[in-house]
Write a protein that holds these residues in place. Structure first.
Motif, PDB file in Angstrom:
ATOM      1  N   THR A  65       4.679  -0.975 -13.044  1.00 20.62           N
ATOM      2  CA  THR A  65       4.518  -1.450 -11.667  1.00 20.62           C
ATOM      3  C   THR A  65       5.336  -0.594 -10.708  1.00 20.62           C
ATOM      4  O   THR A  65       6.388  -0.033 -11.079  1.00 20.62           O
ATOM      5  CB  THR A  65       4.947  -2.913 -11.514  1.00 20.62           C
ATOM      6  N   ARG A  81      12.508  -4.210  -3.068  1.00 21.45           N
ATOM      7  CA  ARG A  81      11.690  -5.082  -2.221  1.00 21.45           C
ATOM      8  C   ARG A  81      11.687  -4.604  -0.775  1.00 21.45           C
ATOM      9  O   ARG A  81      10.630  -4.529  -0.135  1.00 21.45           O
ATOM     10  CB  ARG A  81      12.209  -6.519  -2.296  1.00 21.45           C
ATOM     11  N   MET A  84       9.655  -1.358  -0.460  1.00 20.10           N
ATOM     12  CA  MET A  84       8.210  -1.591  -0.464  1.00 20.10           C
ATOM     13  C   MET A  84       7.752  -2.147   0.879  1.00 20.10           C
ATOM     14  O   MET A  84       6.696  -1.738   1.400  1.00 20.10           O
ATOM     15  CB  MET A  84       7.825  -2.540  -1.597  1.00 20.10           C
ATOM     16  N   LYS A  85       8.531  -3.039   1.447  1.00 23.37           N
ATOM     17  CA  LYS A  85       8.185  -3.612   2.745  1.00 23.37           C
ATOM     18  C   LYS A  85       8.226  -2.537   3.827  1.00 23.37           C
ATOM     19  O   LYS A  85       7.307  -2.437   4.657  1.00 23.37           O
ATOM     20  CB  LYS A  85       9.154  -4.745   3.075  1.00 23.37           C
ATOM     21  N   TYR A  88       5.293  -0.067   3.368  1.00 24.64           N
ATOM     22  CA  TYR A  88       3.965  -0.689   3.238  1.00 24.64           C
ATOM     23  C   TYR A  88       3.346  -0.414   1.863  1.00 24.64           C
ATOM     24  O   TYR A  88       2.174  -0.047   1.751  1.00 24.64           O
ATOM     25  CB  TYR A  88       3.036  -0.195   4.348  1.00 24.64           C
ATOM     26  N   THR A  90       2.088  -1.931  -1.582  1.00 21.87           N
ATOM     27  CA  THR A  90       1.620  -3.191  -2.142  1.00 21.87           C
ATOM     28  C   THR A  90       1.930  -3.248  -3.640  1.00 21.87           C
ATOM     29  O   THR A  90       2.074  -2.209  -4.293  1.00 21.87           O
ATOM     30  CB  THR A  90       0.107  -3.344  -1.938  1.00 21.87           C
ATOM     31  N   PRO A  91       2.031  -4.467  -4.197  1.00 23.68           N
ATOM     32  CA  PRO A  91       2.239  -4.588  -5.647  1.00 23.68           C
ATOM     33  C   PRO A  91       1.074  -3.940  -6.399  1.00 23.68           C
ATOM     34  O   PRO A  91      -0.065  -4.362  -6.266  1.00 23.68           O
ATOM     35  CB  PRO A  91       2.287  -6.101  -5.876  1.00 23.68           C
ATOM     36  N   ASP A  92       1.366  -2.927  -7.157  1.00 27.43           N
ATOM     37  CA  ASP A  92       0.325  -2.187  -7.868  1.00 27.43           C
ATOM     38  C   ASP A  92       0.979  -1.495  -9.051  1.00 27.43           C
ATOM     39  O   ASP A  92       2.185  -1.623  -9.282  1.00 27.43           O
ATOM     40  CB  ASP A  92      -0.334  -1.165  -6.929  1.00 27.43           C
ATOM     41  N   ASN A 131      -5.353   7.335  -1.575  1.00 25.80           N
ATOM     42  CA  ASN A 131      -4.373   6.253  -1.613  1.00 25.80           C
ATOM     43  C   ASN A 131      -3.331   6.480  -2.699  1.00 25.80           C
ATOM     44  O   ASN A 131      -2.140   6.190  -2.503  1.00 25.80           O
ATOM     45  CB  ASN A 131      -5.076   4.912  -1.842  1.00 25.80           C
ATOM     46  N   THR A 135       0.600   6.901  -1.936  1.00 25.23           N
ATOM     47  CA  THR A 135       1.601   6.061  -2.596  1.00 25.23           C
ATOM     48  C   THR A 135       2.688   6.909  -3.239  1.00 25.23           C
ATOM     49  O   THR A 135       3.884   6.626  -3.100  1.00 25.23           O
ATOM     50  CB  THR A 135       0.934   5.173  -3.661  1.00 25.23           C
TER      51      THR A 135
END
Length: 219
Positions: A65, A81, A84-85, A88, A90-92, A131, A135
């Motif tokens: 993850t 956390r 990630m915020k 931007y 996302t949980p992936d 994408n 990422t």
């Protein structure tokens, strides 16, 4: 830092893994071209096997993850956390992650070094691929080298087309690199390089190639 294989050795292993996947699939199915029909993770497993053969092999994780990778690469393990915020994210999951290999004192001392997206049947620039590159850029880009343990990211791919395709492989690879470059250079302190892209032609059937698009900090 613990012993870790060089970038050139890892990239060579990725290329060899994809080429071996092509040979094995062609042998098992008598299909001379379309590795893109192979089952999910077929490429990833072959790449992992080649990386595992390296001297001082890394820890290899399939579909780790993003949260776990950041937890194992940021200076503070509880900062993932907020990271990630802020970016931007996302949980992936990330297709393949390479960590340093050493005797662990707990389940919370891993060190992530390399992230990879490994794609089969890549023929055109798609949002999914962009994408993935975006990422990886967000995870690797930083102001100072010590802000992350991630050394580089790799978008590795297999491309095949039939001999009736109007746009040939060479042009497709050029467009993929161009699209990815736009993403990389929109982020600070990043650079890119590419290895592979040699076109293999099969008479009256089509052509195929493998490639590694590499993203790394400019430090």
């Amino acid at each position: 830092m613990n012993n870790f294989p060089s970038k050139s050795d890892v990239i060579d292993a990725v290329m060899t893994g994809m080429q071996t996947a092509k040979k094995n699939y062609s042998f098992w199915t008598a299909d001379e071209l379309y590795l893109s029909y192979a089952p999910p993770k077929f490429l990833t497993i072959h790449v992992s096997q080649e990386i595992a053969k390296l001297e001082n092999p890394p820890e290899i994780f399939i579909d780790a993850t993003i949260a776990d990778i950041l937890r194992c690469s940021l200076p503070k393990r509880d900062a993932f956390r907020e990271f990630m915020k802020e970016h931007y994210l996302t949980p992936d999951v990330v297709c393949l992650t390479l960590d340093e290999r050493f005797e662990h004192k707990s389940d919370n001392d891993s060190i992530s070094r390399v992230i990879m997206s490994i794609k089969n049947g890549v023929r055109n620039v798609q949002e999914e691929y962009k994408n993935d590159v975006e990422t990886m850029c967000k995870m690797i880009s930083r102001d100072k080298k010590e802000d992350s343990t991630l050394d580089y990211g790799v978008f590795a791919f297999y491309l095949d087309i039939s001999n009736t395709a109007r746009k040939k492989s060479e042009k497709r690879v050029e467009e993929i690199i161009e699209a990815f470059d736009k993403i990389v250079y929109s982020h600070k302190n990043l650079k890119s390089s590419f290895k592979g892209g040699e076109i293999n032609k099969i008479d009256n059937i089509g052509e195929w190639c493998v490639g590694c698009y590499i993203i790394e900090p400019t430090f």
